[in-house]
Write a protein that holds these residues in place. Structure first.
Motif, PDB file in Angstrom:
ATOM      1  N   LEU A  41       0.866  -1.172   0.000  1.00  0.00           N
ATOM      2  CA  LEU A  41       0.000   0.000   0.000  1.00  0.00           C
ATOM      3  C   LEU A  41       0.906   1.226   0.000  1.00  0.00           C
ATOM      4  N   SER A  42       0.590   2.179  -0.852  1.00  0.00           N
ATOM      5  CA  SER A  42       1.324   3.440  -0.834  1.00  0.00           C
ATOM      6  C   SER A  42       0.341   4.588  -0.690  1.00  0.00           C
ATOM      7  N   VAL A  43       0.764   5.616   0.029  1.00  0.00           N
ATOM      8  CA  VAL A  43      -0.025   6.834   0.202  1.00  0.00           C
ATOM      9  C   VAL A  43       0.883   7.996  -0.156  1.00  0.00           C
ATOM     10  N   ASN A  44       0.394   8.874  -1.029  1.00  0.00           N
ATOM     11  CA  ASN A  44       1.123  10.079  -1.387  1.00  0.00           C
ATOM     12  C   ASN A  44       0.123  11.137  -1.828  1.00  0.00           C
ATOM     13  N   LYS A  45       0.043  12.242  -1.075  1.00  0.00           N
ATOM     14  CA  LYS A  45      -0.846  13.364  -1.401  1.00  0.00           C
ATOM     15  C   LYS A  45      -2.293  12.918  -1.601  1.00  0.00           C
ATOM     16  N   ASP A  46      -2.821  12.176  -0.641  1.00  0.00           N
ATOM     17  CA  ASP A  46      -4.213  11.703  -0.643  1.00  0.00           C
ATOM     18  C   ASP A  46      -4.532  10.746  -1.788  1.00  0.00           C
ATOM     19  N   VAL A  47      -3.507  10.137  -2.374  1.00  0.00           N
ATOM     20  CA  VAL A  47      -3.691   9.079  -3.365  1.00  0.00           C
ATOM     21  C   VAL A  47      -3.218   7.784  -2.718  1.00  0.00           C
ATOM     22  N   VAL A  48      -4.125   6.810  -2.617  1.00  0.00           N
ATOM     23  CA  VAL A  48      -3.823   5.514  -2.007  1.00  0.00           C
ATOM     24  C   VAL A  48      -3.838   4.463  -3.105  1.00  0.00           C
ATOM     25  N   THR A  49      -2.725   3.755  -3.246  1.00  0.00           N
ATOM     26  CA  THR A  49      -2.633   2.671  -4.217  1.00  0.00           C
ATOM     27  C   THR A  49      -2.372   1.385  -3.456  1.00  0.00           C
ATOM     28  N   ILE A  50      -3.220   0.379  -3.706  1.00  0.00           N
ATOM     29  CA  ILE A  50      -3.077  -0.929  -3.075  1.00  0.00           C
ATOM     30  C   ILE A  50      -2.874  -1.938  -4.199  1.00  0.00           C
ATOM     31  N   VAL A  51      -1.772  -2.665  -4.143  1.00  0.00           N
ATOM     32  CA  VAL A  51      -1.461  -3.668  -5.159  1.00  0.00           C
ATOM     33  C   VAL A  51      -1.300  -5.008  -4.456  1.00  0.00           C
ATOM     34  N   ALA A  52      -2.017  -6.021  -4.950  1.00  0.00           N
ATOM     35  CA  ALA A  52      -1.944  -7.359  -4.363  1.00  0.00           C
ATOM     36  C   ALA A  52      -1.870  -8.398  -5.470  1.00  0.00           C
ATOM     37  N   GLU A  53      -1.271  -9.532  -5.167  1.00  0.00           N
ATOM     38  CA  GLU A  53      -1.188 -10.620  -6.146  1.00  0.00           C
ATOM     39  C   GLU A  53      -2.573 -11.166  -6.454  1.00  0.00           C
ATOM     40  N   ASP A  54      -3.361 -11.408  -5.397  1.00  0.00           N
ATOM     41  CA  ASP A  54      -4.691 -11.974  -5.580  1.00  0.00           C
ATOM     42  C   ASP A  54      -5.693 -11.180  -4.745  1.00  0.00           C
ATOM     43  N   VAL A  55      -6.819 -10.811  -5.353  1.00  0.00           N
ATOM     44  CA  VAL A  55      -7.845 -10.030  -4.664  1.00  0.00           C
ATOM     45  C   VAL A  55      -9.194 -10.721  -4.839  1.00  0.00           C
ATOM     46  N   ASP A  56      -9.861 -11.016  -3.724  1.00  0.00           N
ATOM     47  CA  ASP A  56     -11.240 -11.510  -3.759  1.00  0.00           C
ATOM     48  C   ASP A  56     -12.141 -10.299  -3.517  1.00  0.00           C
ATOM     49  N   ALA A  57     -12.733  -9.816  -4.592  1.00  0.00           N
ATOM     50  CA  ALA A  57     -13.528  -8.591  -4.516  1.00  0.00           C
ATOM     51  C   ALA A  57     -15.020  -8.878  -4.424  1.00  0.00           C
ATOM     52  N   SER A  58     -15.398 -10.085  -4.045  1.00  0.00           N
ATOM     53  CA  SER A  58     -16.818 -10.456  -4.029  1.00  0.00           C
ATOM     54  C   SER A  58     -17.613  -9.610  -3.030  1.00  0.00           C
ATOM     55  N   LYS A  59     -16.956  -9.005  -2.023  1.00  0.00           N
ATOM     56  CA  LYS A  59     -17.668  -8.192  -1.035  1.00  0.00           C
ATOM     57  C   LYS A  59     -17.585  -6.700  -1.326  1.00  0.00           C
ATOM     58  N   LEU A  60     -17.035  -6.318  -2.472  1.00  0.00           N
ATOM     59  CA  LEU A  60     -16.899  -4.900  -2.775  1.00  0.00           C
ATOM     60  C   LEU A  60     -18.243  -4.249  -3.094  1.00  0.00           C
ATOM     61  N   GLY A  61     -19.231  -5.027  -3.473  1.00  0.00           N
ATOM     62  CA  GLY A  61     -20.545  -4.477  -3.731  1.00  0.00           C
ATOM     63  C   GLY A  61     -20.645  -3.733  -5.034  1.00  0.00           C
TER      64      GLY A  61
END
Length: 89
Positions: free
Chosen positions: A68-88
């Protein structure tokens, strides 16, 4: 009210992008809570849920590991595998 620009990316695709008021994730050093105005940070993430507070709801995605990186209110999250079934989405 200030917001964060958030991008959640898996190895093979962009999972979610948008504005949020808060982002929470678990790093190797413990739980992180990111609000607008947070100091720049680069953190290694461990398996767990990433929670994005956006549009009056909490969106959740399960990741394996990443960063996870944060710079000037920009948040970037990078992951190998993401289960986004709960993102809605």
């Amino acid at each position: 009210m200030s917001t964060l620009q958030v991008e959640l990316v898996a190895a093979d695709r962009k999972v979610w992008e948008g504005e949020a008021t808060q982002v929470s994730a678990r790093s190797i050093d413990g739980d992180l809570g990111i609000l607008p105005g947070h100091t720049p940070i680069l953190a290694v993430l461990v398996e767990g849920d990433v929670r994005i507070h956006a549009e009056g709801a909490v969106r959740s995605a399960h990741i394996d590991t990443g960063f996870l990186s944060v710079n000037k209110d920009v948040v970037t999250i990078v992951a190998e595998d993401v289960d986004a079934s709960k993102l809605g989405l």
